[in-house]
Design a protein around this motif. Structure first.
Motif, PDB file in Angstrom:
ATOM      1  N   ARG A  85      22.848 -17.452  11.404  1.00 27.54           N
ATOM      2  CA  ARG A  85      23.609 -18.614  10.945  1.00 27.54           C
ATOM      3  C   ARG A  85      22.714 -19.715  10.360  1.00 27.54           C
ATOM      4  NH1 ARG A  85      25.674 -23.340  12.777  1.00 27.54           N
ATOM      5  NH2 ARG A  85      24.817 -23.087  14.854  1.00 27.54           N
ATOM      6  N   GLY A  86      21.495 -19.803  10.862  1.00 24.00           N
ATOM      7  CA  GLY A  86      20.580 -20.809  10.331  1.00 24.00           C
ATOM      8  C   GLY A  86      20.247 -20.609   8.867  1.00 24.00           C
ATOM      9  N   ASN A  87      20.492 -19.413   8.367  1.00 22.06           N
ATOM     10  CA  ASN A  87      20.204 -19.126   6.955  1.00 22.06           C
ATOM     11  C   ASN A  87      21.414 -19.283   6.052  1.00 22.06           C
ATOM     12  OD1 ASN A  87      17.477 -18.264   7.471  1.00 22.06           O
ATOM     13  ND2 ASN A  87      18.327 -16.384   8.320  1.00 22.06           N
ATOM     14  N   TRP A  88      22.569 -19.568   6.628  1.00 23.20           N
ATOM     15  CA  TRP A  88      23.774 -19.684   5.815  1.00 23.20           C
ATOM     16  C   TRP A  88      23.703 -20.922   4.927  1.00 23.20           C
ATOM     17  CZ3 TRP A  88      28.330 -18.584   9.749  1.00 23.20           C
ATOM     18  CH2 TRP A  88      28.189 -17.270  10.219  1.00 23.20           C
ATOM     19  N   GLU A  89      24.176 -20.746   3.702  1.00 19.05           N
ATOM     20  CA  GLU A  89      24.179 -21.856   2.755  1.00 19.05           C
ATOM     21  C   GLU A  89      25.591 -22.078   2.233  1.00 19.05           C
ATOM     22  OE1 GLU A  89      21.404 -21.116  -0.352  1.00 19.05           O
ATOM     23  OE2 GLU A  89      19.752 -20.695   1.020  1.00 19.05           O
TER      24      GLU A  89
ATOM     25  N   GLY B  74      32.241 -25.386  -2.543  1.00 17.30           N
ATOM     26  CA  GLY B  74      33.315 -25.925  -1.711  1.00 17.30           C
ATOM     27  C   GLY B  74      32.900 -26.159  -0.269  1.00 17.30           C
ATOM     28  N   GLY B  75      31.606 -26.047  -0.002  1.00 18.17           N
ATOM     29  CA  GLY B  75      31.135 -26.229   1.362  1.00 18.17           C
ATOM     30  C   GLY B  75      30.905 -24.879   2.034  1.00 18.17           C
TER      31      GLY B  75
ATOM     32  N   ALA C  41      22.867 -15.430   0.641  1.00 22.90           N
ATOM     33  CA  ALA C  41      23.887 -16.178  -0.105  1.00 22.90           C
ATOM     34  C   ALA C  41      24.860 -15.227  -0.811  1.00 22.90           C
ATOM     35  CB  ALA C  41      23.219 -17.115  -1.110  1.00 22.90           C
ATOM     36  N   TYR C  42      25.807 -14.719  -0.068  1.00 23.86           N
ATOM     37  CA  TYR C  42      26.871 -13.887  -0.626  1.00 23.86           C
ATOM     38  C   TYR C  42      28.146 -14.709  -0.669  1.00 23.86           C
ATOM     39  CZ  TYR C  42      23.870  -9.815  -0.477  1.00 23.86           C
ATOM     40  OH  TYR C  42      22.851  -8.928  -0.716  1.00 23.86           O
ATOM     41  N   CYS C  43      28.525 -15.098  -1.879  1.00 21.63           N
ATOM     42  CA  CYS C  43      29.602 -16.078  -2.028  1.00 21.63           C
ATOM     43  C   CYS C  43      30.958 -15.380  -2.179  1.00 21.63           C
ATOM     44  CB  CYS C  43      29.317 -16.996  -3.213  1.00 21.63           C
ATOM     45  SG  CYS C  43      30.346 -18.466  -3.198  1.00 21.63           S
TER      46      CYS C  43
END
Lengths: 357, 86
Positions: free
Chosen positions: A132-136, A140-141, A198-200
Motif C-alpha cells: 500500500r505504501g507504493n500506491w499512487e 481523481g485521487g 501504477a495500474y490505473c
C-alpha cells in the motif's frame, strides 16, 4: 415505472416515470451538496447516498424512501490506528449474504457492513497489504471505486483501485493479492512498466451469470478476464473503437458476452470523440464493438460521462441509462439500440443508478 | 461551561440547536463533549483523526482559534463553515 437515482453536484435527483419517456424529478435530497453516488440494495429495498459536504466532509446516508427523510450511517470512518480520514465515498455495493454490503472510498480502502449498511468497519486486510505504501493516486485521487462480489461465494471478491490495480480475495477480505497480468500501462515509458505499481483501473464489473468473466475499462485499454480477474485480455485495440479510454462500463447481467462502454477522447480531453455521443456494445466478449447512437446527439456534443454515471436496470430487454456533467441523462429501453433524453438541465451528473432494478 | 455556537447545516445533527453548553478545557475537548452528547455530529466538525475539517473554522471572542486553544467556562466558541464551494 422507471426510477433513476442521479447523484449531482447539487444534490440527489430522484427521477421517475415511464421507460422511454422523459422522467420527472419526483424528489430532491441533499440540496446544494455533492452526491457522489446513490444506489439501492434490491434485497432490502434500502437506498444509499454518498454525500460530500463542501465544508463538513463525506458522509453516507440511507433511506427506505429516497424522497423522504435520510438517516446517517455510522461510517465509513477509519479507526484511529489507521491515521487516515475518508475523503470521498465512491461506491456502495451489495455483497453476498444477509445484510452484507461493501463500500469503497478514497484514500483507497474497503469497508464492510453486516447490518444492511447502517454501520461500517474497515477491511483491515486490504488496508494493511505491504504494497500500500507504493500506491499512487490517479487524477481523481487514490480511490477504490469498483467492487465485484462473486455470486454464490461470499468469500471471493475483486476490487479495482485507481491507480493501484485489481486486488482479489478468497477469504472474505482477510488476505489480498494484486492481479494485473495482461494490463499494459501505456501511460508509462515502456522501460518503467515492468516494476510499476501504477495500474490505473477506471471501472470494473463482473458478469453475474458467469462470475469468472469480468470486464474492465482501463486508463487506455479495455480488457476482459476469463479467470475471475487473475489475468486480463486486451479487447480494446483495433476493434473499431474511436478511443479505448473512458470510465463508464456496464455488463449485461443476463449475458456474460455483452458489455457496454462510452469511449472518451484520451486522455487530457475526456469528452465524447468528435462531438458525437455513442455507446459501444459488444455481444461477443469484446471481439467486436458496435456503435449505438440512435437518438443520441451526433454533433457538437462534447460530453463527459463520469465513472459511476452509467448503469443498467437489470431488465430484459435491458434498460440503460447514463448522465453527463453537462446535466443531461439519456436512456434506452431496448438494450442500447435506440436512445432518448430522459432528463436535461440538471446539475453536473456524478452518478446514475436504477432504483427499480 | 463553555457554549458551542453552531451555524448552518450542522445544527440538524444536534437536534436543531444553535447553542449547546459543553464540558472541556480546550476547543478539541469541547468538540469531543459535543459529539458525545450528539453522536450524529461525529465526522462533521473534525474527521476521524480528530483534525478540524479543512473548511471549518472556530472563533472565540472574535478570533480564529485552533483545536488546542484553551476555552474558559464563560467562552462561546463559534463553529463556522468557511465560505467555499461553487
Amino acid at each position: 415505472m422507471t426510477e433513476l437515482l442521479v447523484g449531482t453536484k447539487k444534490g440527489l435527483m430522484v427521477l421517475r416515470g415511464s421507460g422511454g419517456r422523459p422522467l420527472e424529478i419526483a424528489g430532491r435530497a441533499f440540496a446544494g451538496e455533492v452526491v457522489e453516488f446513490a444506489t439501492r440494495d434490491r434485497r432490502s429495498g434500502r437506498y444509499f447516498a454518498a454525500v460530500t459536504h463542501g465544508q463538513f466532509g463525506p458522509h453516507l446516508f440511507f433511506a427506505d424512501d429516497p424522497t423522504k427523510a435520510w438517516a446517517q450511517a455510522e461510517g465509513p470512518a477509519f479507526p484511529t490506528a489507521a491515521k487516515a480520514a475518508v475523503e470521498r465515498i465512491w461506491v456502495v455495493e451489495p455483497g453476498i449474504g444477509d445484510g452484507i454490503l461493501w463500500c469503497g472510498v478514497a484514500p483507497a480502502a474497503l469497508f464492510r457492513s453486516t447490518d444492511g449498511g447502517k454501520s461500517w468497519a474497515l477491511v483491515e486486510g486490504l488496508w494493511n497489504v505491504p504494497e500500500r505504501g507504493n500506491w499512487e493516486p490517479g487524477a481523481g485521487g487514490l480511490c477504490l471505486h469498483s467492487i465485484c462480489p462473486w455470486p454464490g461465494d461470499a468469500k471471493r471478491l475483486a476490487v479495482g483501485i485507481s491507480s493501484a490495480g485489481v486486488w482479489l480475495t478468497e477469504d472474505a477480505g482477510r488476505s489480498w493479492r494484486r492481479s494485473v497480468g495482461g494490463l499494459v500501462p501505456r501511460y508509462l515509458p515502456e522501460e518503467a512498466r515492468k516494476d510499476t505499481h501504477a495500474y490505473c483501473v477506471h471501472n470494473m464489473h463482473r458478469a453475474p451469470r458467469q462470475p469468472h468473466t469480468l470486464y474492465m475499462q482501463f486508463h487506455g485499454g479495455v480488457y476482459r478476464s476469463d479467470d475471475g480477474g487473475e489475468s486480463w485480455n486486451d479487447i480494446g485495440s483495433d476493434r473499431g473503437l474511436p478511443s479505448d479510454f473512458g470510465f463508464p462500463l456496464v455488463v449485461d447481467p443476463h449475458d456474460p458476452d455483452r458489455a457496454y462502454i462510452i469511449p472518451l477522447k484520451a486522455d487530457a480531453d475526456r469528452v465524447t470523440p468528435d462531438g458525437c455521443v455513442r455507446v459501444y456494445e459488444t455481444s461477443d466478449r469484446g471481439s467486436t464493438w458496435v456503435a449505438r447512437g440512435d437518438g443520441l446527439p451526433r454533433s457538437q456534443a462534447y460530453l463527459t460521462v463520469l465513472r459511476q454515471a452509467f448503469c443498467s436496470d437489470g431488465g430484459n430487454p435491458l434498460g440503460l441509462y447514463f448522465g453527463a456533467t453537462s446535466g443531461e441523462v439519456f436512456g434506452s429501453v431496448d438494450g442500447g439500440r435506440t436512445w432518448s433524453t430522459v432528463a436535461e438541465r440538471l446539475p453536473p451528473v456524478a452518478s446514475v443508478r436504477c432504483g427499480d432494478n | 461551561m463553555p457554549r458551542m455556537i453552531l451555524s448552518g447545516s450542522v445544527r440538524e445533527h444536534a437536534g436543531g440547536l444553535g447553542t449547546i453548553e459543553v464540558g472541556g478545557a480546550t476547543a478539541a475537548a469541547a468538540i469531543q463533549s459535543l459529539e458525545a452528547a450528539y453522536p450524529a455530529l461525529r465526522g462533521w466538525i473534525v474527521d476521524e483523526r480528530g483534525a478540524l475539517r479543512r473548511h471549518v473554522k472556530l472563533f472565540r471572542r472574535g478570533e480564529a482559534i485552533a483545536l488546542d486553544a484553551p476555552v474558559a467556562p464563560a467562552d462561546e466558541v463559534h463553529i463556522v463553515a468557511a465560505i467555499s464551494g461553487g
